[in-house]
Every structure is written in structure tokens, then in C-alpha cells.
Design a protein around this motif. Structure first.
Motif, PDB file in Angstrom:
ATOM      1  N   ALA A  36     -47.655  -6.104  -2.021  1.00  0.00           N
ATOM      2  CA  ALA A  36     -46.856  -7.068  -1.268  1.00  0.00           C
ATOM      3  C   ALA A  36     -45.754  -6.372  -0.480  1.00  0.00           C
ATOM      4  O   ALA A  36     -45.473  -6.723   0.676  1.00  0.00           O
ATOM      5  CB  ALA A  36     -46.265  -8.109  -2.215  1.00  0.00           C
ATOM      6  N   ALA A  37     -45.130  -5.374  -1.107  1.00  0.00           N
ATOM      7  CA  ALA A  37     -44.078  -4.626  -0.408  1.00  0.00           C
ATOM      8  C   ALA A  37     -44.647  -3.861   0.786  1.00  0.00           C
ATOM      9  O   ALA A  37     -44.039  -3.834   1.869  1.00  0.00           O
ATOM     10  CB  ALA A  37     -43.402  -3.662  -1.383  1.00  0.00           C
ATOM     11  N   ASP A  38     -45.821  -3.258   0.602  1.00  0.00           N
ATOM     12  CA  ASP A  38     -46.460  -2.537   1.706  1.00  0.00           C
ATOM     13  C   ASP A  38     -46.828  -3.490   2.843  1.00  0.00           C
ATOM     14  O   ASP A  38     -46.687  -3.154   4.023  1.00  0.00           O
ATOM     15  CB  ASP A  38     -47.717  -1.822   1.207  1.00  0.00           C
ATOM     16  CG  ASP A  38     -47.397  -0.684   0.233  1.00  0.00           C
ATOM     17  OD1 ASP A  38     -46.225  -0.236   0.204  1.00  0.00           O
ATOM     18  OD2 ASP A  38     -48.325  -0.263  -0.488  1.00  0.00           O
ATOM     19  N   LEU A  39     -47.287  -4.686   2.497  1.00  0.00           N
ATOM     20  CA  LEU A  39     -47.639  -5.664   3.517  1.00  0.00           C
ATOM     21  C   LEU A  39     -46.400  -6.123   4.276  1.00  0.00           C
ATOM     22  O   LEU A  39     -46.426  -6.292   5.505  1.00  0.00           O
ATOM     23  CB  LEU A  39     -48.341  -6.864   2.881  1.00  0.00           C
ATOM     24  CG  LEU A  39     -49.763  -6.622   2.377  1.00  0.00           C
ATOM     25  CD1 LEU A  39     -50.271  -7.830   1.580  1.00  0.00           C
ATOM     26  CD2 LEU A  39     -50.698  -6.343   3.540  1.00  0.00           C
ATOM     27  N   ALA A  40     -45.307  -6.338   3.545  1.00  0.00           N
ATOM     28  CA  ALA A  40     -44.071  -6.760   4.200  1.00  0.00           C
ATOM     29  C   ALA A  40     -43.576  -5.706   5.179  1.00  0.00           C
ATOM     30  O   ALA A  40     -43.111  -6.019   6.283  1.00  0.00           O
ATOM     31  CB  ALA A  40     -43.002  -7.058   3.141  1.00  0.00           C
ATOM     32  N   GLU A  41     -43.699  -4.454   4.788  1.00  0.00           N
ATOM     33  CA  GLU A  41     -43.252  -3.357   5.653  1.00  0.00           C
ATOM     34  C   GLU A  41     -44.161  -3.211   6.872  1.00  0.00           C
ATOM     35  O   GLU A  41     -43.706  -2.893   7.969  1.00  0.00           O
ATOM     36  CB  GLU A  41     -43.235  -2.055   4.857  1.00  0.00           C
ATOM     37  CG  GLU A  41     -42.713  -0.858   5.647  1.00  0.00           C
ATOM     38  CD  GLU A  41     -42.664   0.404   4.805  1.00  0.00           C
ATOM     39  OE1 GLU A  41     -42.500   1.497   5.385  1.00  0.00           O
ATOM     40  OE2 GLU A  41     -42.793   0.309   3.562  1.00  0.00           O
ATOM     41  N   SER A  42     -45.466  -3.476   6.689  1.00  0.00           N
ATOM     42  CA  SER A  42     -46.419  -3.268   7.783  1.00  0.00           C
ATOM     43  C   SER A  42     -46.323  -4.345   8.854  1.00  0.00           C
ATOM     44  O   SER A  42     -46.603  -4.096  10.031  1.00  0.00           O
ATOM     45  CB  SER A  42     -47.849  -3.242   7.233  1.00  0.00           C
ATOM     46  OG  SER A  42     -48.263  -4.546   6.843  1.00  0.00           O
ATOM     47  N   GLY A  43     -46.008  -5.559   8.442  1.00  0.00           N
ATOM     48  CA  GLY A  43     -45.934  -6.658   9.392  1.00  0.00           C
ATOM     49  C   GLY A  43     -47.281  -7.144   9.901  1.00  0.00           C
ATOM     50  O   GLY A  43     -47.347  -7.873  10.889  1.00  0.00           O
TER      51      GLY A  43
END
Length: 454
Positions: A36-43
């Protein structure tokens, strides 16, 4: 939606096992939070997940749900054309997932999220054109899982066992998210072999007809399921002989259920209910069904409505509108009959391939297929209607069999059903082509089979 991850059911060390690898709820949640954190950072607007049978896939899907990013599962064996179409159509992008990387914080979703927002985008098989993205909300998924939990008495005391693909409703929504909703322990066998099912020691088993057929041919494996609480079959019609063979070996009558990617599961047999081969039970709570039959016909298109229906086809408003009747009922395209006394449903095939109009009669291909499968020398059968100048359509049966003639099979069906339902032609083939969920691909049968009897 995933109540098991809130701690309400405690933290089992062996909560989730996939292809021999085991994780606790805490470990799964930590890996999902990192996704989830990686997805939030990727946009990225949507998350493409190559849905292998692995803990990484489970973490990826859960992580997408935590992040509020629609998840698009991809078949691991998808060719470049299919994979490219799905990625272009959905706008989804892949990200690497490492189950060993874990976080203890879940990032807030970007923007306001509601239960009606897209959670999963599952792609159809593309049998009538390019695969379409079916948008499913968390509200629809939750409604369906809760209805199934009630119908099957499914709870945290269960151990769910299956080995189904994780890019379909059956394996992913029911087989993973269902376990995380109910708190039941999950054992995914990697491959759904009879040996793996027999050794798993579960209380609740999911399978498609191909799986149950293989188990039925291994009596020791079938007998090992005697200690289970419930066996469930879906995604295609379960042949009556397989139903009886499993019952004879294990003592269990298999529960059949009916659903589609667009509707999730809408009709099912019940735990402890009166189960019979060829039937898929009654509508789940909140689901209403009707059969649109022509005057005088017992069978017709099954139409339904309820809280489990999809939000629409991604980017295809015209296709979405065409899927509904003028008064708002979803058109399944499946042909069904409903018993007037108890409301039990029978699915007899697809309107496009399995409703045969021959000599003025309307005939469901599934009924003829089950009659053929009752013959001791027939292993597989698929029935279609082909154009005929005299009859309109004539019934053609494709069978996998040994030491039997087409004339014998035609007579066998005529003796079991009405004479007008007998095949006018029998074609012997080496195998019935099927998709990943075991559904016969009838359009592929019309080439390459040699007629034995007309």
C-alpha cells in the motif's frame, strides 16, 4: 472488508498457506501495508498483479485494497496480446512485491474512498470479443461474501482448501478474500491435485468440475475428504456421475452454486440442505431472479438483481447498458429452469451456445450432456446445436469415450430423455477443450472432429 486482519479473530501463525509457504495475519498485513505504501508513492491509477499462486499475490491484492487502488489480476499464462490489452484497457501498472518487506503503518488512501468505489477489475474471458473489464466494488464483494457465509455456515472455525487460479472470482474473491472476511484458515494447494486435496485436512473445499472429476477417479483421495464439513463446486456445471461418485466415496453431496464475474455468486445450495445433481440451489439473501421464457417454454434466460452486481464494464457504457433489461434486471445470458415448488434453479447452458431449437422444441444442451455422461463408457461430453435445413438446428454431441458407437449413445439418450432430445450426430474427440476454470470451449469443437453416426 477483511475482518481477519483487524485482529478480531486473533493472529494465527498458520493463517494463510499458499503452495507450501505459510504466513500469519500479522505477517500478511505487514507485507500488504508495504504494498500500500509503494502504491501511494507511485501514484498509479490501478495496480496490475500477475496472479500466481503465491503469498506475494495475496499481499498485493490486500495492499491494493488498503491503498484504495483498483487491483487488476492478470493470468500468469496470459500471452503478450492478452496482457497488453488488459494493461492498455485498464491503465494498470505493475509493481514489484516482496513478501519479506513489511510495514507497520497503512498509508491513507488518496482522496475519499467509499464502499462503492472500484476494488477489483476482473477481465472476462473474451469469448465474444476483446476481454472486458468488470468493475467490482468492495460493497458488492462484502455483500456476496456475507451471504455465502450464511448459506454455507462458513466461519472462523473452518479451514478452507482449494487450488484455484487467483485471477477469477472463484479462486480470488471467494477463495482468498472470503477466508479473510470470515477468518477461516486458508490452504491454497498450489495445484488442485487429488493428492493435495486429500492431504490438506480442511473442513471446506472449493473446486471446479475438472478438479472434482479427477478426485472422483481417485477413490482414496475422495474418501480422505470424508472428514470435511462441506464440498463446493462452481464455475461450470458438475456432471451428475461425478456428484454421485464423490458422494459414494466421501459421504458428501457437493454443493453447487451459480454466478458470473459480473454478478459474483447469486444462487447456491445450502449447508445441510437437500442437494441434487444438476441443481444450483436458490437465490442468496438480497438476490431476486426471474426466467424470461417464451410462451409455453419451461426454460429461458435467467435474469437477476441484487447488491452483488458489478458497477459496469470499464469504459464501456454501451456494453453496460446492453447487459440490462429495460426494467433494470441483469441479463445473464444463461438458460435456466426454476422448480415451481421449492424455487431450486437448474442452469442448462448459455443462450448463445446451449439453447437448441430443434424441430420446434427448445432443448438445453446441459440436460443432454448429463444423459450422455451417465453412460459408463463416456468420460466427457459437450452438446451443441448446428444449423439444419429441416430441423432448424440439429443436436450434435462431442464425446470422449471408448468401445461405444454413436448409434448406441443416441439410443441411450433417447431411452433416458424425450426422443426429440437425442443427438442426431455423435462426434468422437480426444478431449473437450476447456478454459482455466474448466468451462467447455464449444466453439473450438466444430473443427477437426470426425462424425461417427448421423
Amino acid at each position: 472488508m477483511l475482518t481477519a486482519l483487524t485482529g478480531v479473530h486473533g493472529d494465527r501463525a498458520d493463517a494463510v498457506t499458499v503452495a507450501g509457504r505459510t504466513a500469519s495475519y500479522e505477517e500478511l498485513l505487514g507485507a500488504a501495508r508495504q504494498v500500500a505504501a509503494d502504491l501511494a508513492e507511485s501514484g498509479i491509477p490501478a495496480f496490475a498483479v500477475t496472479a500466481t499462486a503465491s503469498l506475494e499475490t495475496v499481499a498485493a491484492v490486500v495492499g491494493a485494497l488498503l491503498a484504495g487502488v483498483p487491483c487488476v489480476p492478470l493470468p500468469p499464462d496470459a500471452g503478450p496480446a492478452e496482457r497488453g490489452h488488459i494493461l492498455r484497457d485498464s491503465g494498470a501498472r505493475p509493481l514489484d512485491v516482496d513478501f519479506a518487506r513489511r510495514s507497520d503503518k497503512t498509508p491513507a488512501p488518496a482522496g475519499v474512498r467509499t464502499p462503492e468505489d472500484p476494488a477489483l477489475i476482473l477481465y472476462t474471458s473474451g469469448t465474444t470479443g476483446a476481454p472486458k473489464g468488470v468493475v467490482l466494488s468492495s460493497a458488492a464483494i462484502t455483500a456476496d461474501l456475507d451471504a455465502l457465509a450464511e448459506a454455507w455456515q462458513w466461519n472462523a472455525a473452518d479451514t478452507l482448501v482449494h487450488g484455484l487460479p487467483l485471477f477469477h472470482v472463484h479462486g480470488l474473491v471467494l477463495g482468498v478474500l472470503g477466508a479473510l472476511r470470515t477468518g477461516s484458515r486458508l490452504v491454497h494447494t498450489g495445484r488442485p491435485t487429488p493428492e493435495a486435496y486429500a492431504a490438506a485436512g480442511g473442513s471446506l473445499y472449493f473446486g471446479v468440475p475438472t478438479v472434482w472429476s479427477r478426485i472422483a477417479r481417485e477413490p482414496q483421495a475422495a474418501a480422505a475428504l470424508a472428514g470435511a464439513r462441506l464440498l463446493v463446486s462452481g464455475s461450470a456445471a458438475l456432471p451428475a456421475p461425478v456428484f454421485r461418485d464423490i458422494e459414494r466415496a466421501s459421504g458428501h453431496r457437493i454443493v453447487e452454486r451459480y454466478g458470473m464475474t459480473e454478478t459474483l455468486i447469486t444462487v447456491s445450495g445450502r449447508a445441510g440442505g437437500d442437494l441434487h445433481p444438476g441443481t444450483v440451489g436458490t437465490p442468496l439473501p438480497g438476490i431476486a431472479t426471474r426466467v424470461a421464457a417464451e410462451d409455453g417454454a419451461e426454460i429461458g434466460e435467467l435474469q437477476l438483481t441484487g447488491p452483488t452486481l458489478f458497477s459496469g464494464y470499464l469504459g464501456r457504457p454501451e456494453a453496460t447498458a446492453a447487459a440490462y433489461t429495460e426494467d433494470g434486471w441483469f441479463r445473464t445470458g444463461d438458460i435456466a429452469a426454476v422448480d415451481e415448488k421449492d424455487g431450486v434453479h437448474r442452469i442448462v447452458g448459455r443462450a448463445s451456445t446451449d439453447m437448441i431449437k430443434s424441430g420446434g422444441y427448445r432443448i438445453g444442451a446441459g440436460e443432454v450432456e448429463n444423459a450422455l455422461l451417465d453412460h459408463p463408457r463416456v468420460r466427457e461430453a459437450a452438446v451443441v446445436g448446428v444449423p439444419d435445413a429441416d430441423l432448424g438446428q440439429r443436436i450434435v454431441a462431442f464425446v470422449v469415450a471408448e468401445a461405444v458407437t454413436g448409434a448406441e449413445l443416441t439410443d441411450f439418450v433417447a431411452a433416458h430423455l424425450s426422443v426429440h432430445k437425442r443427438p442426431r450426430e455423435v462426434r468422437f474427440v480426444q478431449a473437450i477443450p476447456r478454459n482455466a476454470m474448466g468451462k467447455p470451449q464449444k466453439r473450438l469443437l466444430l473443427d477437426g472432429a470426425t462424425p461417427d453416426h448421423t
